[in-house]
Design a protein around this motif. Structure first.
Motif, PDB file in Angstrom:
ATOM      1  N   ILE A  44       1.002  12.242  -7.539  1.00  0.00           N
ATOM      2  CA  ILE A  44       0.095  12.564  -8.403  1.00  0.00           C
ATOM      3  C   ILE A  44      -0.416  13.997  -7.754  1.00  0.00           C
ATOM      4  O   ILE A  44      -0.775  14.846  -8.573  1.00  0.00           O
ATOM      5  CB  ILE A  44      -1.315  11.659  -8.617  1.00  0.00           C
ATOM      6  N   ILE A  59       0.679  -1.139   0.010  1.00  0.00           N
ATOM      7  CA  ILE A  59       0.168   0.016   0.088  1.00  0.00           C
ATOM      8  C   ILE A  59       0.788   1.123  -0.151  1.00  0.00           C
ATOM      9  O   ILE A  59       0.420   2.310  -0.651  1.00  0.00           O
ATOM     10  CB  ILE A  59      -0.873  -0.040   1.164  1.00  0.00           C
ATOM     11  N   LEU A  69     -10.688  16.647  -1.115  1.00  0.00           N
ATOM     12  CA  LEU A  69      -9.464  16.183  -0.903  1.00  0.00           C
ATOM     13  C   LEU A  69      -8.518  17.584  -0.315  1.00  0.00           C
ATOM     14  O   LEU A  69      -8.493  18.496  -0.968  1.00  0.00           O
ATOM     15  CB  LEU A  69      -8.543  15.890  -1.925  1.00  0.00           C
ATOM     16  N   GLU A  98      -0.691   2.191 -16.071  1.00  0.00           N
ATOM     17  CA  GLU A  98      -1.661   2.799 -14.951  1.00  0.00           C
ATOM     18  C   GLU A  98      -2.715   3.716 -15.804  1.00  0.00           C
ATOM     19  O   GLU A  98      -4.003   3.525 -15.249  1.00  0.00           O
ATOM     20  CB  GLU A  98      -0.789   3.381 -14.099  1.00  0.00           C
ATOM     21  N   TYR A 127       5.199   1.374 -16.257  1.00  0.00           N
ATOM     22  CA  TYR A 127       4.263   1.702 -15.293  1.00  0.00           C
ATOM     23  C   TYR A 127       3.218   2.734 -15.679  1.00  0.00           C
ATOM     24  O   TYR A 127       1.804   2.553 -15.591  1.00  0.00           O
ATOM     25  CB  TYR A 127       4.935   2.060 -14.295  1.00  0.00           C
ATOM     26  N   LEU A 178     -11.077   1.792 -15.029  1.00  0.00           N
ATOM     27  CA  LEU A 178     -11.956   2.208 -13.980  1.00  0.00           C
ATOM     28  C   LEU A 178     -12.938   3.286 -14.065  1.00  0.00           C
ATOM     29  O   LEU A 178     -14.174   3.200 -13.414  1.00  0.00           O
ATOM     30  CB  LEU A 178     -11.179   2.552 -12.813  1.00  0.00           C
ATOM     31  N   TYR A 184      -7.767  -1.584   0.224  1.00  0.00           N
ATOM     32  CA  TYR A 184      -7.941  -2.646  -0.805  1.00  0.00           C
ATOM     33  C   TYR A 184      -9.243  -3.209  -1.092  1.00  0.00           C
ATOM     34  O   TYR A 184      -9.303  -4.457  -1.804  1.00  0.00           O
ATOM     35  CB  TYR A 184      -6.688  -3.722  -0.482  1.00  0.00           C
ATOM     36  N   ILE A 204     -11.652   9.378 -10.396  1.00  0.00           N
ATOM     37  CA  ILE A 204     -11.793   8.954 -11.639  1.00  0.00           C
ATOM     38  C   ILE A 204     -13.228   9.364 -12.334  1.00  0.00           C
ATOM     39  O   ILE A 204     -14.228   9.077 -11.522  1.00  0.00           O
ATOM     40  CB  ILE A 204     -11.699   7.300 -11.458  1.00  0.00           C
ATOM     41  N   ASP A 252      -6.635   3.472 -15.183  1.00  0.00           N
ATOM     42  CA  ASP A 252      -7.751   4.524 -14.938  1.00  0.00           C
ATOM     43  C   ASP A 252      -8.721   4.758 -15.783  1.00  0.00           C
ATOM     44  O   ASP A 252      -9.820   4.992 -15.370  1.00  0.00           O
ATOM     45  CB  ASP A 252      -6.921   5.877 -15.167  1.00  0.00           C
ATOM     46  N   TYR A 263      -4.045  -5.191  -7.318  1.00  0.00           N
ATOM     47  CA  TYR A 263      -3.128  -4.582  -8.493  1.00  0.00           C
ATOM     48  C   TYR A 263      -2.530  -3.173  -8.060  1.00  0.00           C
ATOM     49  O   TYR A 263      -3.315  -2.466  -7.345  1.00  0.00           O
ATOM     50  CB  TYR A 263      -3.697  -4.595  -9.809  1.00  0.00           C
ATOM     51  N   PRO A 264      -1.675  -2.766  -8.424  1.00  0.00           N
ATOM     52  CA  PRO A 264      -0.920  -1.613  -7.995  1.00  0.00           C
ATOM     53  C   PRO A 264      -1.860  -0.531  -8.492  1.00  0.00           C
ATOM     54  O   PRO A 264      -2.003  -0.243  -9.707  1.00  0.00           O
ATOM     55  CB  PRO A 264       0.326  -1.251  -8.412  1.00  0.00           C
ATOM     56  N   HIS A 265      -2.469   0.539  -7.877  1.00  0.00           N
ATOM     57  CA  HIS A 265      -3.379   1.618  -8.220  1.00  0.00           C
ATOM     58  C   HIS A 265      -3.270   2.631  -7.356  1.00  0.00           C
ATOM     59  O   HIS A 265      -3.395   2.587  -6.181  1.00  0.00           O
ATOM     60  CB  HIS A 265      -4.667   1.280  -8.664  1.00  0.00           C
ATOM     61  N   TRP A 266      -3.175   3.960  -7.811  1.00  0.00           N
ATOM     62  CA  TRP A 266      -2.967   5.200  -6.735  1.00  0.00           C
ATOM     63  C   TRP A 266      -4.381   5.231  -5.922  1.00  0.00           C
ATOM     64  O   TRP A 266      -4.411   5.969  -5.014  1.00  0.00           O
ATOM     65  CB  TRP A 266      -2.779   6.277  -7.504  1.00  0.00           C
ATOM     66  N   LYS A 267      -5.330   4.881  -6.558  1.00  0.00           N
ATOM     67  CA  LYS A 267      -6.817   5.118  -5.840  1.00  0.00           C
ATOM     68  C   LYS A 267      -6.806   4.484  -4.637  1.00  0.00           C
ATOM     69  O   LYS A 267      -7.224   4.766  -3.514  1.00  0.00           O
ATOM     70  CB  LYS A 267      -8.036   4.586  -6.779  1.00  0.00           C
ATOM     71  N   PHE A 268      -6.078   3.047  -4.389  1.00  0.00           N
ATOM     72  CA  PHE A 268      -6.117   2.571  -3.111  1.00  0.00           C
ATOM     73  C   PHE A 268      -5.100   3.412  -2.038  1.00  0.00           C
ATOM     74  O   PHE A 268      -5.521   3.468  -1.137  1.00  0.00           O
ATOM     75  CB  PHE A 268      -5.481   0.954  -3.260  1.00  0.00           C
ATOM     76  N   GLY A 269      -4.064   4.107  -2.655  1.00  0.00           N
ATOM     77  CA  GLY A 269      -3.459   4.848  -1.874  1.00  0.00           C
ATOM     78  C   GLY A 269      -4.067   6.256  -1.514  1.00  0.00           C
ATOM     79  O   GLY A 269      -3.953   6.451  -0.250  1.00  0.00           O
ATOM     80  N   MET A 270      -5.112   6.460  -2.152  1.00  0.00           N
ATOM     81  CA  MET A 270      -5.723   7.734  -2.022  1.00  0.00           C
ATOM     82  C   MET A 270      -6.807   7.365  -0.684  1.00  0.00           C
ATOM     83  O   MET A 270      -6.754   7.934   0.326  1.00  0.00           O
ATOM     84  CB  MET A 270      -6.579   8.247  -2.996  1.00  0.00           C
ATOM     85  N   ARG A 286       0.767  -6.456 -12.531  1.00  0.00           N
ATOM     86  CA  ARG A 286       2.311  -5.964 -12.716  1.00  0.00           C
ATOM     87  C   ARG A 286       3.289  -6.357 -13.616  1.00  0.00           C
ATOM     88  O   ARG A 286       4.085  -5.660 -14.159  1.00  0.00           O
ATOM     89  CB  ARG A 286       2.646  -6.711 -11.151  1.00  0.00           C
ATOM     90  N   GLU A 337       3.440   1.850  -1.717  1.00  0.00           N
ATOM     91  CA  GLU A 337       3.847   2.082  -3.062  1.00  0.00           C
ATOM     92  C   GLU A 337       2.506   2.890  -3.648  1.00  0.00           C
ATOM     93  O   GLU A 337       2.767   4.017  -4.380  1.00  0.00           O
ATOM     94  CB  GLU A 337       3.800   0.816  -3.839  1.00  0.00           C
ATOM     95  N   ASP A 338       1.403   2.404  -3.565  1.00  0.00           N
ATOM     96  CA  ASP A 338       0.167   3.080  -3.912  1.00  0.00           C
ATOM     97  C   ASP A 338       0.127   4.344  -3.452  1.00  0.00           C
ATOM     98  O   ASP A 338      -0.370   5.315  -3.930  1.00  0.00           O
ATOM     99  CB  ASP A 338      -1.355   2.202  -3.518  1.00  0.00           C
ATOM    100  N   GLN A 339       0.358   4.424  -2.025  1.00  0.00           N
ATOM    101  CA  GLN A 339       0.266   5.939  -1.278  1.00  0.00           C
ATOM    102  C   GLN A 339       1.243   6.905  -1.891  1.00  0.00           C
ATOM    103  O   GLN A 339       1.040   8.107  -2.125  1.00  0.00           O
ATOM    104  CB  GLN A 339       0.468   5.585   0.107  1.00  0.00           C
ATOM    105  N   SER A 340       2.504   6.438  -2.089  1.00  0.00           N
ATOM    106  CA  SER A 340       3.368   7.465  -2.627  1.00  0.00           C
ATOM    107  C   SER A 340       3.166   7.642  -4.032  1.00  0.00           C
ATOM    108  O   SER A 340       3.269   9.169  -4.431  1.00  0.00           O
ATOM    109  CB  SER A 340       4.860   6.699  -2.509  1.00  0.00           C
ATOM    110  N   ARG A 341       2.689   6.786  -4.561  1.00  0.00           N
ATOM    111  CA  ARG A 341       2.303   7.043  -6.211  1.00  0.00           C
ATOM    112  C   ARG A 341       1.144   8.143  -6.175  1.00  0.00           C
ATOM    113  O   ARG A 341       0.823   9.336  -6.972  1.00  0.00           O
ATOM    114  CB  ARG A 341       1.731   5.900  -6.852  1.00  0.00           C
ATOM    115  N   PHE A 342       0.310   7.962  -5.233  1.00  0.00           N
ATOM    116  CA  PHE A 342      -0.748   8.859  -5.103  1.00  0.00           C
ATOM    117  C   PHE A 342      -0.388  10.423  -4.751  1.00  0.00           C
ATOM    118  O   PHE A 342      -0.742  11.519  -5.330  1.00  0.00           O
ATOM    119  CB  PHE A 342      -1.731   8.466  -3.957  1.00  0.00           C
TER     120      PHE A 342
END
Lengths: 364, 499
Positions: A13, A3, A92, B149, B145, B156, B45, A49, B153, B52-59, B137, A5-10
């Motif tokens: 962005i 997570i 946000l 990605e 990447y 989704l 998640y 999205i 997007d 799968y890696p995606h920024w929306k999970f990070g958000m 991945r 990784e996803d967080q830093s990607r976010f």
């Protein structure tokens, strides 16, 4: 865990979005209002999205509770008491450190890094704990490492008994935190803001000064830890005030710019010896001065005191309906090519970024 | 992640026993004890340990951990539909909460296993999502990447364009009849006597039959022959996609279908689980010292808000209402036709069918049929339900009406298609230019324009030819067309169906 990784990607962005809209953020005061110590909260439009969905306003919904038709129901929200599987809508608000913000500013304006002047002579010693050593004072004994060492010894020598797992450490098992002295060059800096608060400076002009000074501070803070700021307001006479008063005061009456310069000189002479300090005086006005006589005095002070003693002397002229803007012209005439002086004309909020670039673009 | 402490394990066995005694029938349920950070991650998640890696999970994660750290919200319960079911308990919650969550979770597990709308979901989704993660991945490694990605997007952004009922429809291929052109292509009536011909088949009838035949022929040329609701599937098959893109699209579609029944049965599922946690806790598990905390937390979950629909509350109350009605025989013709208020009030036939009935309800219904069949006027009044709307004049949200029909209609509308606009592929060769025509079945609510525009652009990125969308905005028919450069908005007079 992934997570992160996803967080830093976010976060990347988000940073990209801030960068995209940077000019808008600079010219809007909302950033400064959300300042919390070292962080700024930036409200961003939801990074969302897109999908085909209903507009909220025509939709309405079903609620429960007291009330009769016609009474207010309140903004629709997630009516659940418990978190469900569908996260609600949210604006946000991202946090960004002032440091990151300064980086963005620098990147956006292609600002050169500031070369601090001569203060390298000032050095301070700092203690830094950096490792583990077999000797040291008892006060710094590290329990975990010592225990590990003892446990290893027990196991390797075969005397470890899992049924009775008592470990008795002996002298060679002890480990201590060790430190070393680090020499840190110390650079000290002060910003002196001077502002004309005479009748011709309106709220809009002051807002411009407020925004500029925020960004200038952010940038300078990145280079000088513990940056000091002083504020001087002046009309016909000058006085030193705190930050809050600086942006709120409105006086009427005439303008004697030299009064502010005199006070600034006095502050520098008493508190900030130029050989140890990086000094940044900023003066904002609408360019009206009482007399040519006073202007000549100002020019002489800049030439004789400020330029030799400060890093850079900056004058920003904020456009106002009432001001003649003569002061800028006079300075331009007297200092055609002076590296120690920057002049900038700020016509409107949109020019703030350009003017910051003029002020800080010299890398001094 | 840890296994349960002996104390929790003891309680788990007790609660499971109680649940089974009541007749609940669950998949094997595995509880894991996790920290708040782990539960935030798992919740971000969507309940799974790997995605799968995606920024929306990070958000999501960022949002949830912030809300938790600021004490705004906390996740109590998390359970996923899988065989075995996995559920998560948060470390450091008080014992009563853990018990409450376990009882609630068993309710969900029973629902997952027995409700027919979950019947078609993948019960090995835990493995499947991990598999999806590996595939995406791998594409990221191969194609970059950012490339993958941004394609995710796009996918989704279209993930709600599925046909939620399609998994339950057995599609059989009807063999095409060989064309019988000889006999009577226009379907005219038989004429025995030639002089009667114009009377039996008048010229205008012949004309209209000709027209019909022509239309039919045209329809055959149209593709797809009937409008397709599963737009993702349609694009997967017919859009010019690379293999990996097709696979990514199929992954997103699979996951959308997996989550779909949870949306379709939200009210029932939460109602069922709440009904059971309440029953199990109060009748079997709680001890005296815990009752106040239980009541407090239960009430928190059931809180009604004037501006929001709480599926927990409506669900549990409806379940109880059904049980009560079937216990007292308040159903059927005799009950419906009874107008005497006093008689209705004291109606009790001692039928005692309540428990049996709610088990049946949890088996065969989804939210739409549940509300349609069991929401009664009495219930709405008792539960103080109303419809609210946005008042343009005052710029406020206000209570619109307490009328039963309006409430029911609004609820059903919210639940049909999971509150999403219904959009179909109408024509894949629109105006004979290979353009895509989508149509929105307008039901009184416009789509949100900015989102609509962006989404249409995303459809273009997949279809790679101009895309068109017919919808209604503020009372007028509009045709939006995006050709890769600009979005053109054209007013059309005809209603969307006969473009």
């Amino acid at each position: 865990m992934s997570i992160r990784e996803d967080q830093s990607r976010f976060k990347d962005i988000v940073k990209g979005k801030v960068k995209e809209n940077f000019r808008r953020f600079v010219t809007q005061g909302e950033l400064i209002g959300k300042r919390e110590n070292e962080f700024v909260k930036i409200p961003l439009p939801q990074i969302d999205i897109p999908n085909f969905r209903y507009g909220p306003k025509q939709q309405g919904g079903v609620g429960q509770g007291q009330g009769e038709p016609g009474q207010e129901a309140g903004e629709p929200g997630d009516g659940q008491g418990q978190a469900g599987s569908t996260p609600g809508e949210h604006l946000l608000e991202v946090e960004m450190s002032l440091d990151e913000l300064a980086d963005l500013l620098g990147e956006h304006l292609e600002l050169p890094r500031i070369q601090p002047k001569g203060a390298k002579s000032l050095e301070s010693l700092k203690t830094k704990y950096s490792g583990i050593a077999p000797v040291g004072p008892e006060g710094l004994r590290n329990f975990k490492q010592s225990y590990k060492k003892a446990l290893k010894r027990y196991i390797s020598s075969g005397i470890y008994n899992p049924k009775e797992p008592a470990i008795v450490p002996i002298r060679p098992d002890f480990r201590y935190r060790s430190f070393k002295k680090v020499v840190q060059p110390q650079t000290k800096a002060v910003v002196i803001y001077m502002m004309d608060v005479s009748g011709s400076m309106g709220d809009e002009q002051k807002e411009i000064v407020r925004l500029e000074s925020f960004w200038i501070n952010t940038w300078l803070k990145k280079h000088y830890r513990g940056l000091e700021t002083r504020f001087i307001i002046h009309d016909a006479a000058a006085k030193e005030v705190d930050e809050d008063t600086f942006f709120r005061t409105s006086e009427s009456g005439g303008t004697l710019i030299s009064s502010a310069y005199k006070l600034a000189q006095q502050i520098i002479e008493t508190d900030y010896p130029p050989q140890d300090w990086n000094i940044y005086p900023f003066h904002f006005s609408d360019g009206d001065n009482w007399s040519g006589e006073d202007t000549r005095l100002c020019v002489r002070m800049i030439k004789e005191f400020f330029i030799p003693n400060v890093n850079i002397f900056s004058y920003g002229q904020v456009e106002s309906k009432y001001g003649s803007g003569q002061f800028l012209k006079d300075l331009q005439k007297d200092f055609p090519n002076e590296p120690g002086l920057t002049l900038s004309q700020i016509d409107s909020k949109d020019k703030i970024l350009d003017s910051i670039k003029e002020f800080l673009g010299k890398g001094k | 992640m840890g296994i349960l402490t002996p104390e929790l394990e003891r309680e788990r066995v007790r609660i499971l026993k109680a649940a089974e005694d009541f007749g609940l029938d669950c998949f094997e349920t595995i509880f894991e004890l996790v920290t708040y950070d782990q539960i935030n991650q798992i919740a971000a998640y969507g309940g799974f340990p790997v995605r799968y890696p995606h920024w929306k999970f990070g958000m999501e994660y960022e949002h949830m951990s912030k809300s938790y750290e600021y004490g705004l919200s906390k996740i109590y319960e998390m359970v996923i539909n899988n065989d075995p079911c996995y559920a998560y308990l948060m470390e450091g919650n008080m014992m009563m909460d853990q018990k409450l969550v376990m009882a609630h979770v068993f309710g969900h597990c029973d629902f997952f296993k027995n409700n027919i709308w979950f019947g078609k979901t993948n019960r090995k989704m835990m493995d499947q999502t991990a598999n999806h993660a590996v595939r995406i991945r791998r594409y990221m490694d191969r194609y970059g990447y950012d490339t993958v990605e941004s394609f995710v997007d796009i996918c989704l952004s279209l993930e709600n364009l599925i046909d939620r009922y399609s998994p339950y429809v057995e599609k059989t291929i009807v063999p095409k009849q060989p064309e019988n052109r000889s006999e009577n292509p226009l379907g005219l009536l038989r004429v025995d006597k030639p002089y009667m011909r114009d009377y039996i088949n008048p010229p205008d009838f012949v004309q209209s039959q000709k027209q019909k035949a022509q239309d039919k022929n045209l329809a055959k040329q149209k593709f797809p022959e009937t409008a397709e609701k599963d737009i993702l599937k349609f694009l997967m098959h017919y859009a010019p996609l690379e293999d990996w893109q097709q696979d990514v699209l199929s992954i997103i579609r699979d996951e959308a279908y997996y989550y779909s029944p949870q949306g379709m049965t939200k009210t029932m599922n939460e109602g069922w689980a709440s009904y059971w946690h309440s029953k199990i806790m109060t009748e079997k598990i709680l001890d005296d010292s815990e009752i106040i905390d239980f009541a407090d937390h239960h009430a928190g979950v059931m809180a009604m808000a004037p501006n929001g629909y709480n599926p927990y509350k409506v669900g549990i109350e409806l379940m109880r209402d059904i049980e009560d009605r079937w216990n007292k025989g308040r159903f059927g013709r005799e009950w419906e036709s009874c107008d005497d208020i006093k008689e209705r009030k004291n109606w009790d036939k001692k039928t005692n069918l309540g428990r049996e009935k709610i088990f049946e309800v949890r088996k065969i219904h989804n939210d739409v049929t549940f509300i349609d069949q069991f929401l009664t006027e009495d219930f709405c009044v008792r539960n103080k339900m109303f419809v609210y709307k946005f008042d343009k004049k005052t710029n406020r949200w206000v209570i619109d009406t307490k009328d039963f029909k309006a409430i029911k209609q609004k609820l059903l509308f919210m639940m049909t298609n999971f509150g999403q606009p219904i959009i179909k592929v109408e024509d894949a060769n629109f105006e004979n230019r290979g353009e895509l025509l989508l149509s929105h079945t307008h039901e009184g609510i416009d789509m949100q324009p900015d989102f609509m525009n962006e989404t249409l652009k995303n459809v273009f990125k997949i279809w790679q030819r101009p895309v068109n969308l017919v919808t209604v905005m503020e009372g007028d028919g509009h045709l939006y067309r995006f050709d890769g450069q600009e979005l053109v908005d054209k007013k059309i007079s005809t209603s969307p169906s006969n473009v």
